[in-house]
Design a protein around this motif. Sequence first.
Motif, PDB file in Angstrom:
ATOM      1  N   LYS A  72       2.510   4.087  -3.706  1.00 40.02           N
ATOM      2  CA  LYS A  72       1.448   4.669  -4.518  1.00 40.02           C
ATOM      3  C   LYS A  72       2.006   5.171  -5.858  1.00 40.02           C
ATOM      4  N   PRO A 125       0.789  -1.240   0.000  1.00 44.82           N
ATOM      5  CA  PRO A 125       0.000   0.000   0.000  1.00 44.82           C
ATOM      6  C   PRO A 125       0.817   1.283   0.000  1.00 44.82           C
ATOM      7  N   ILE A 126       2.034   1.248   0.555  1.00 45.42           N
ATOM      8  CA  ILE A 126       2.798   2.494   0.647  1.00 45.42           C
ATOM      9  C   ILE A 126       3.370   2.924  -0.706  1.00 45.42           C
ATOM     10  N   THR A 162      -4.368   6.269   2.808  1.00 47.97           N
ATOM     11  CA  THR A 162      -4.205   4.819   2.878  1.00 47.97           C
ATOM     12  C   THR A 162      -3.248   4.452   4.004  1.00 47.97           C
ATOM     13  N   ALA A 175      -0.203   2.749   5.822  1.00 49.06           N
ATOM     14  CA  ALA A 175       1.135   2.507   5.288  1.00 49.06           C
ATOM     15  C   ALA A 175       1.403   1.017   5.105  1.00 49.06           C
ATOM     16  N   ASN A 234       0.066   8.127   2.731  1.00 48.91           N
ATOM     17  CA  ASN A 234      -0.092   6.990   3.634  1.00 48.91           C
ATOM     18  C   ASN A 234       0.074   7.439   5.075  1.00 48.91           C
ATOM     19  N   SER A 289      -2.715   3.142  -4.352  1.00 47.46           N
ATOM     20  CA  SER A 289      -2.052   1.870  -4.083  1.00 47.46           C
ATOM     21  C   SER A 289      -2.499   0.841  -5.115  1.00 47.46           C
TER      22      SER A 289
END
Length: 888
Positions: free
Chosen positions: A182, A179-180, A349, A351, A456, A225
């Motif tokens: 992006k 997710p981190i 989002t 991290a 994030n 992400s």
Amino acid sequence: MRTISLVSAFALAVATVAVPATAQAPLNPSAAAGVHTDLPRVAHPSHYTISITPDAKALTFTGTSSVDLEVTEATPALTLHALDLKIATATLTPAGGAAMPVTVTMDAKSQTATFTAAAPLKPGKYRLDTSYSGIINTQANGLFALDYPDKVTGKEVRGLFTQFEAPDARRFAPMFDEPIYKATFDLSATVPATQMAVSNMPIAKEEQLAGGMKRVTFGTSPKMSSYLLFFGLGDWERITKEAAPGVQAGIVAPKGSGEQARFALDELAPLIPYYSEYFGQPYPLPKIDNIAAPGQSQFFSAMENWGAILTFERILLNDPAITSAAARQNIVTTQAHEVAHQWFGNLVTMAWWEDLWLNEGFASWMETKATAHFHPDWFPLLERVNGRDAAMGLDGFKTTHPIVQEIKTVDETNQAFDAITYQKGEAVISMLEAFAGENVWRDGLRAYMRDHKFGNTRSKDLWQAIEKAGAPGLTAIATDFTTKPGIPLVKVTGMTCKKGVSTLTLQQSEFSVDRKDEVAAKPQQWKVPLIVSAGSGEPVRTILDGGKATVTVNGCGPIVINAGQLGYYRSLYTPQMLTSLKKAMPTLQPVDQMGLVADNLALSSSGYQPYGPAFDLLAAIPGNANPVVLGNAFGDFVGAWRVLDKDPAAQKKLYGKVASTYKPRLMALGFEPKADEPLRDADLRSTLIAGFGTMGDADVVAEARRRFAMLASNPKALDGPLKTTWLNIVARNATKADWEAIKAMAAASNSAVERQFLYTLLGRPADASLAKAARELALTDAPGKTTSAAMIVASAGLHPDETYDFALANREKIESLVDAQSRVTFIASLGGQSNDPAMIEKLKAFKATVPAEAARPVDRVIGVLTEKARTRPQFIKGLTDWQNAKGK
């Protein structure tokens, strides 16, 4: 994402948009510091250009990908995630330089691809180009296919969809799939010219190609992400309306759906301005689609892909022939959940997955808040009591985990989607909002969104924003409840009332189901926000900071020490206070009625008090109570009736008590839906019919059989919001002829939703031979790839031991019918309703066959069954003693 719980907690032994400049910012090294990663932290992406050509018939696809990235420190190679991909070619091009070949090394265990150049890479900007092929799955992992009957012709057709959360975007293209990392995305697809292609952004360009094909290119996405990317393709139609200036809302559904999508669309569009105003940030995409997927998953029901939500059709389309009142409510709440994610999760989002609750807990909380805003007559805030109790059903066991938990592997990530993350998250947020105050809380959230959009965060970033908005002390409370597992227990050790003022002595401990001696000796301590009320007087707010406290409140009773049920703790009262609460029960607020019953049933089940007071409170719910409260109380009694399955006389006695209180309410509602009646009345009618059907009520079972018989001459005789209710009763009591008739109805249906439902019904008979036939049918192609698992789950309802044994005997086939995320959970859960202590040993043997990091779901079921073996006899004795003592 909306998930589906597989393990029960046995409470009673029962067009291109301009992307803002901030969206182009590179990975912030300080933000990444201390954040887990499976990849070397030597590079990060800024943009992906992906082109795919799916072959739906062959269940394969080919693709090309270009990743613009920056290398931040010298490295011999680049490592990205990749799973089930065959990479044919790969080149790496430095900015301003020539392309250079790289060797590719795949590692299936780590789900990565490593790209190594001839010489070490220096810091700078590069482009990684790959061509590859992949597979189209038949369960919801990566790019997957769903087969379903065309609504007009009945012909079997196929749609394609993607599901990437948590770790499956890597099945679609080589990616930095965390997710981190992006980045912005450009996606194009070469597809049949007659089909509709959908992604996060509107179509920017469409080119006609030879051979009846077309190339569809979508607009550039905002920075996001990888797990939020979406692609879908099928024989679909789309209806739309304006949600906000410059934002179009749409429902994408199989052709022939028509007005079935209208209800969802009308509920979807207003959510955009509502959330934009609440969060203080406009929705940043030009459209919000919700795509109806005609299938199902044993892991999730909907997914919040940015601008392209995926929701299974059975909880998105409103089909008058089969959609119940509860299903209509679920359409609303599910959309409210997924649209909330467009801000909480997509715009900002977490991290890493340890803070998944920043997505799911907040989306659950906002779903309830939004539903209460638009449909206050549905009493959605009352459902928070049920959610809190579901979370406590896991949180009271030693196998629990804190809201913010350590996650390092894919298996651990998949297990994080549970009631602790969702329902405990929502309950704790509700408590914190009450502590801060609604306005301060909202102001803090707005600042959080403003400061971290397209970025994030971790939990501490949110607490700092709320405190800064005007809630000093919130961080300490939030940290306690999100980093410590378990449930506080607030005990009243004394109460006096003089001159209209009550004085309470309170003591904090810890509630536990299976380690009471341990927590009694050394309980955890929390800073617990309390709201204490006495009758209609003004509640008193205070913090119970470990140990003991004295609280005074105006009024002599009845005292509720968790008024409004906004606190995440169990409340243990003195016997005298419980007597007072029982007398006052009909006049208490509905939310307190529900909370008191839930707490006391749990406390009695876990040995903190006798069963009598809990049953007294439950029986004190009057027959004219709020429909949500009444439905819950009735469900508790039906559950108790089922536990008495070995004692028909006791069952008959309990049925008599239940019927005397609840049958008049059913008769007043009637068996037929009424025009324009409140949704909650319609839902209560269904709940009461279903429960009385379970208990074998002669009137209800006869009515179900009468209506079922009408189908022989009129296939639409049961159409309407109670169709599923009546058919469930028929299925439970089915004869061989009934079973065959339902099977024929399933095979003939042109409705994917109805077909799934009817096939699932085949697993529900009490007749063991019919349930066995359903299990065997589930292993054939007839029900459909995503329906078979539901049939097996249905069989486990009344035949858990036989179903579990069947699943183990056919383990490879069973696992192919379930999403990869839930295979271990699925099999373990099948034995969860067993009353045979031998199931515990079976599950221990099963646990030995799964990786240690995937074993938590098995441990949970073992813990539940172990406690159930101990408490079930006590529950039966407590219930029968209570009935005998009351002459009931």
